[in-house]
Design a protein around this motif. Sequence first.
Motif, PDB file in Angstrom:
ATOM      1  N   GLU A   7       0.862  -1.193   0.000  1.00 26.06           N
ATOM      2  CA  GLU A   7       0.000   0.000   0.000  1.00 26.06           C
ATOM      3  C   GLU A   7       0.888   1.228   0.000  1.00 26.06           C
ATOM      4  O   GLU A   7       1.906   1.264   0.691  1.00 26.06           O
ATOM      5  N   ASP A   8       0.516   2.237  -0.789  1.00 31.80           N
ATOM      6  CA  ASP A   8       1.355   3.426  -0.908  1.00 31.80           C
ATOM      7  C   ASP A   8       0.889   4.617  -0.085  1.00 31.80           C
ATOM      8  O   ASP A   8       1.651   5.566   0.095  1.00 31.80           O
ATOM      9  N   GLU A   9      -0.357   4.610   0.403  1.00 32.12           N
ATOM     10  CA  GLU A   9      -0.822   5.784   1.155  1.00 32.12           C
ATOM     11  C   GLU A   9      -0.389   5.673   2.610  1.00 32.12           C
ATOM     12  O   GLU A   9      -0.860   4.796   3.333  1.00 32.12           O
ATOM     13  N   ASP A  52      -3.203  -3.299  -2.210  1.00 33.55           N
ATOM     14  CA  ASP A  52      -3.943  -2.163  -2.754  1.00 33.55           C
ATOM     15  C   ASP A  52      -3.950  -2.268  -4.285  1.00 33.55           C
ATOM     16  O   ASP A  52      -2.997  -2.774  -4.878  1.00 33.55           O
ATOM     17  N   MET A  54      -4.514   0.511  -6.568  1.00 29.47           N
ATOM     18  CA  MET A  54      -3.834   1.665  -7.167  1.00 29.47           C
ATOM     19  C   MET A  54      -2.480   1.844  -6.502  1.00 29.47           C
ATOM     20  O   MET A  54      -2.397   2.318  -5.376  1.00 29.47           O
ATOM     21  N   LYS A 102     -12.496   0.677  -0.090  1.00 32.73           N
ATOM     22  CA  LYS A 102     -12.167   1.805   0.800  1.00 32.73           C
ATOM     23  C   LYS A 102     -13.280   2.844   0.734  1.00 32.73           C
ATOM     24  O   LYS A 102     -13.801   3.067  -0.349  1.00 32.73           O
TER      25      LYS A 102
HETATM   26 CA    CA Z   1      -3.034   3.406  -3.416  1.00 32.24          CA
END
Ligand code: CA
Length: 239
Positions: A7-9, A52, A54, A102
């Motif tokens: 996950e990037d966030e 995730d 995206m 989400k």
């Molecule tokens: Ca993301």
Amino acid sequence: MKLLLIEDEPAVVSVITRGLAEAGYEVSVAPDGNSGLQMALNNPSFRLIILDVMLPGLNGIEVCRSLRKAQLEVPILMLTALGTTENIVMGLDSGADDYLVKPFKLQELEARIRSLLRRKTNNTDIPVVPTSPAILSLADLELDTDTKTANRQGKTIALTATEYRLLEYLLKNPRKVLSRLEILEQVWGIEFNMNTKVVDVYINYLRKKINKHNPAELIHTVVGLGYMIRENKADENTY
Ligand code: CA
């Protein structure tokens, strides 16, 4: 038990890792698709992957396909902000076992993880959560989790969906101080642009309804900390 979160966030990563660590999982994090894929391929000890869709680099669908192509059978739970049927189908077709849209609640994420781990393995080291009783009660207040209705002194209290979730969470944690942030996360889900003021607003809605038939306060403000639902002491005035 080791889990991999791709996950990037940062905000989502922080909430998930904190929540899952509290639930007893050991979470490793990959901030993009490429490093996530490498970590998953190189570490057979991961028991489940939270992925995730995206992502920078390879996206979640591509990571999932590559993992399945490499014959990795680890359960994959996909996180998607895109709740359309098309996206969900694409995720599942790429080899994911389940998905969550989400924003979601930590509780829900934990439930999906437990269910996936039970489905894929038959191990006994998975935390067992007892099925919750249909009626939650405190003093003369009752909440029926099957019919989603509350009553106090036998008189029905009509609740909105949010009020119901809030009361359910309070009653599942009686006599415990719950911070506004905890309440926000558990009742409203992972929504970072939301202000904890909304918790105060809904606590007041709930108090008004609950106290209509009996003014003895059950939802107490703990100054500087949050709220606590507990029995009203005889010498206590209404708040
Ligand atoms: Ca993301």
